[in-house]
Design an enzyme around this catalytic site. Sequence first.
Site, mmCIF file in Angstrom:
data_model
loop_
_atom_site.group_PDB
_atom_site.id
_atom_site.type_symbol
_atom_site.label_atom_id
_atom_site.label_comp_id
_atom_site.label_asym_id
_atom_site.label_seq_id
_atom_site.Cartn_x
_atom_site.Cartn_y
_atom_site.Cartn_z
ATOM 1 N N ALA A 124 43.039 33.724 42.169
ATOM 2 C CA ALA A 124 41.794 33.557 42.924
ATOM 3 C C ALA A 124 41.093 32.327 42.356
ATOM 4 O O ALA A 124 41.355 31.919 41.220
ATOM 5 C CB ALA A 124 40.930 34.802 42.768
ATOM 6 N N GLY A 175 45.444 36.682 41.337
ATOM 7 C CA GLY A 175 45.479 36.949 42.782
ATOM 8 C C GLY A 175 46.737 36.421 43.450
ATOM 9 O O GLY A 175 47.153 36.929 44.497
ATOM 10 N N GLU A 183 49.238 39.042 42.916
ATOM 11 C CA GLU A 183 48.861 40.150 43.811
ATOM 12 C C GLU A 183 49.284 39.844 45.251
ATOM 13 O O GLU A 183 49.715 40.742 45.982
ATOM 14 C CB GLU A 183 47.347 40.411 43.702
ATOM 15 C CG GLU A 183 47.012 41.070 42.366
ATOM 16 C CD GLU A 183 45.543 41.038 42.005
ATOM 17 O OE1 GLU A 183 44.908 39.981 42.209
ATOM 18 O OE2 GLU A 183 45.034 42.050 41.500
ATOM 19 N N GLU A 196 43.760 37.587 33.922
ATOM 20 C CA GLU A 196 42.355 37.954 34.130
ATOM 21 C C GLU A 196 41.599 38.350 32.866
ATOM 22 O O GLU A 196 40.449 37.953 32.685
ATOM 23 C CB GLU A 196 42.255 39.110 35.149
ATOM 24 C CG GLU A 196 42.392 38.664 36.597
ATOM 25 C CD GLU A 196 43.820 38.661 37.106
ATOM 26 O OE1 GLU A 196 44.755 38.635 36.272
ATOM 27 O OE2 GLU A 196 44.012 38.695 38.328
HETATM 28 N N1 CO8 Z 1 41.140 28.518 40.493
HETATM 29 C C1 CO8 Z 1 40.590 27.298 40.732
HETATM 30 N N2 CO8 Z 1 41.204 26.139 40.405
HETATM 31 C C2 CO8 Z 1 42.415 26.216 39.833
HETATM 32 C C3 CO8 Z 1 43.045 27.455 39.567
HETATM 33 C C4 CO8 Z 1 42.355 28.641 39.931
HETATM 34 N N3 CO8 Z 1 42.868 29.876 39.759
HETATM 35 N N4 CO8 Z 1 44.226 27.213 38.968
HETATM 36 C C5 CO8 Z 1 44.341 25.869 38.873
HETATM 37 N N5 CO8 Z 1 43.264 25.268 39.398
HETATM 38 C C6 CO8 Z 1 42.998 23.837 39.495
HETATM 39 C C7 CO8 Z 1 42.615 23.259 38.131
HETATM 40 O O1 CO8 Z 1 41.248 23.484 37.852
HETATM 41 C C8 CO8 Z 1 42.947 21.794 38.347
HETATM 42 O O2 CO8 Z 1 41.918 21.203 39.110
HETATM 43 P P1 CO8 Z 1 41.305 19.766 38.655
HETATM 44 O O3 CO8 Z 1 42.469 18.825 38.783
HETATM 45 O O4 CO8 Z 1 40.231 19.546 39.663
HETATM 46 O O5 CO8 Z 1 40.839 19.928 37.250
HETATM 47 C C9 CO8 Z 1 44.177 21.838 39.255
HETATM 48 O O6 CO8 Z 1 44.185 23.144 39.845
HETATM 49 C C10 CO8 Z 1 45.481 21.677 38.485
HETATM 50 O O7 CO8 Z 1 45.519 22.633 37.459
HETATM 51 P P2 CO8 Z 1 45.743 22.243 35.910
HETATM 52 O O8 CO8 Z 1 45.345 20.845 35.662
HETATM 53 O O9 CO8 Z 1 45.098 23.310 35.085
HETATM 54 O O10 CO8 Z 1 47.334 22.347 35.842
HETATM 55 P P3 CO8 Z 1 48.210 22.669 34.552
HETATM 56 O O11 CO8 Z 1 49.609 22.391 34.922
HETATM 57 O O12 CO8 Z 1 47.645 22.011 33.346
HETATM 58 O O13 CO8 Z 1 48.030 24.278 34.322
HETATM 59 C C11 CO8 Z 1 47.931 26.546 35.031
HETATM 60 C C12 CO8 Z 1 48.523 25.149 35.290
HETATM 61 C C13 CO8 Z 1 48.482 27.101 33.712
HETATM 62 C C14 CO8 Z 1 48.349 27.453 36.164
HETATM 63 C C15 CO8 Z 1 46.380 26.434 34.942
HETATM 64 O O14 CO8 Z 1 45.906 25.713 36.074
HETATM 65 C C16 CO8 Z 1 45.684 27.749 34.919
HETATM 66 O O15 CO8 Z 1 45.670 28.423 33.905
HETATM 67 N N6 CO8 Z 1 45.059 28.154 36.046
HETATM 68 C C17 CO8 Z 1 44.294 29.355 36.137
HETATM 69 C C18 CO8 Z 1 45.223 30.555 36.294
HETATM 70 C C19 CO8 Z 1 44.436 31.844 36.300
HETATM 71 O O16 CO8 Z 1 43.752 32.178 35.360
HETATM 72 N N7 CO8 Z 1 44.531 32.602 37.402
HETATM 73 C C20 CO8 Z 1 43.886 33.858 37.568
HETATM 74 C C21 CO8 Z 1 42.549 33.680 38.182
HETATM 75 S S1 CO8 Z 1 41.618 35.194 38.218
HETATM 76 C C22 CO8 Z 1 42.230 36.024 39.551
HETATM 77 O O17 CO8 Z 1 43.153 35.616 40.197
HETATM 78 C C23 CO8 Z 1 41.554 37.310 39.849
HETATM 79 C C24 CO8 Z 1 42.094 37.915 41.145
HETATM 80 C C25 CO8 Z 1 41.274 39.093 41.521
HETATM 81 C C26 CO8 Z 1 39.899 38.684 41.936
HETATM 82 C C27 CO8 Z 1 38.990 39.805 41.952
HETATM 83 C C28 CO8 Z 1 37.661 39.434 42.584
HETATM 84 C C29 CO8 Z 1 36.500 39.381 41.636
#
Ligand code: CO8
Length: 260
Positions: free
Chosen positions: A66, A111, A114, A134
């Site tokens: 998400a 998400g 999921e 999460e």
């Molecule tokens: N949300 C928003 N932006 C994201 C997300 C995300 N989940 N994942 C990546 N991005 C963005 C980054 O911010 C980045 O943007 P920018 O270039 O503007 O800085 C771009 O995508 C590229 O990402 P990275 O530079 O971080 O790429 P890397 O190769 O260095 O890393 C990763 C890749 C490891 C996947 C890293 O991006 C990461 O850790 N992302 C977050 C993953 C995460 O934590 N996901 C879980 C989110 S929580 C969730 O899903 C809850 C679901 C249930 C919701 C319930 C409702 C309340």
Amino acid sequence: MEHIILTTDEQSGVAELTVNRPQALNALNLTVLEELEQAVQVVAADAAVKVLIVTGSGDKAFVAGADIRQMQAMDSCQGHQFARRGQQVLGRLSALGKPVIAAVNGFALGGGLELALACDFIYAAATARLGFPEVGLGIIPGFGGTQKLARLIGVARARELVFSAAMIDAEQALAWGIVNKVCPADELLPAVRQLAGRIAANSSLAVGYAKDAINNGLEMDSDNGLRYEAALFGVLFSSADQKEGMSAFSEKRQACFCGR
Ligand code: CO8
């Protein structure tokens, strides 16, 4: 639609839904969720579509979760509503009366995992990474992950994955039964398309009933699940597809199903 690409190959009956927000690794914000729901409705209403493939655009991510930036500003009420909305949309995907295969082509996190778990089963690229990050963000999986994963792979492994926030690779996901098959990255979509085409060549009516029997039967106790299976089995004997399938077998020819 801005962030969802939906294409259909009329000949094979296979549609592909691609989450297309590569600048954010295909993260699910509210717009993506709304469009996902819209796309599921289109697929449900289109009799030409027999099987749906769900994937992410680019070669890095299926869906990286998400949208954290959108969630950052939410209050408790909005967080609850966002989780319920996500559960509702993914529930519609799970309940689609046609098989849905997730082609996990990279990160499937939070998400995103999921979303993959809302599909009927998952094929993954060898480069894929799966997990629930999460608790490292101060939240828990909220689009059904705690429930779906525990039912799929058992509570102990689900607890380990969710509590540790660890990412596992595709081979580990295969060993734990989260994914059905691991393919080299460039062979993932061809393999999924081939399987989808094979499924689409069967009676779509029977395949839909089989999905119904498995999904809804699993929510019942074993005796009622068997009764439900038998009821659906019986109903199919009033279908053109049952007549055609069995006639084709007797006549030693390929069946030509109409889905009724
Ligand atoms: N949300 C928003 N932006 C994201 C997300 C995300 N989940 N994942 C990546 N991005 C963005 C980054 O911010 C980045 O943007 P920018 O270039 O503007 O800085 C771009 O995508 C590229 O990402 P990275 O530079 O971080 O790429 P890397 O190769 O260095 O890393 C990763 C890749 C490891 C996947 C890293 O991006 C990461 O850790 N992302 C977050 C993953 C995460 O934590 N996901 C879980 C989110 S929580 C969730 O899903 C809850 C679901 C249930 C919701 C319930 C409702 C309340």
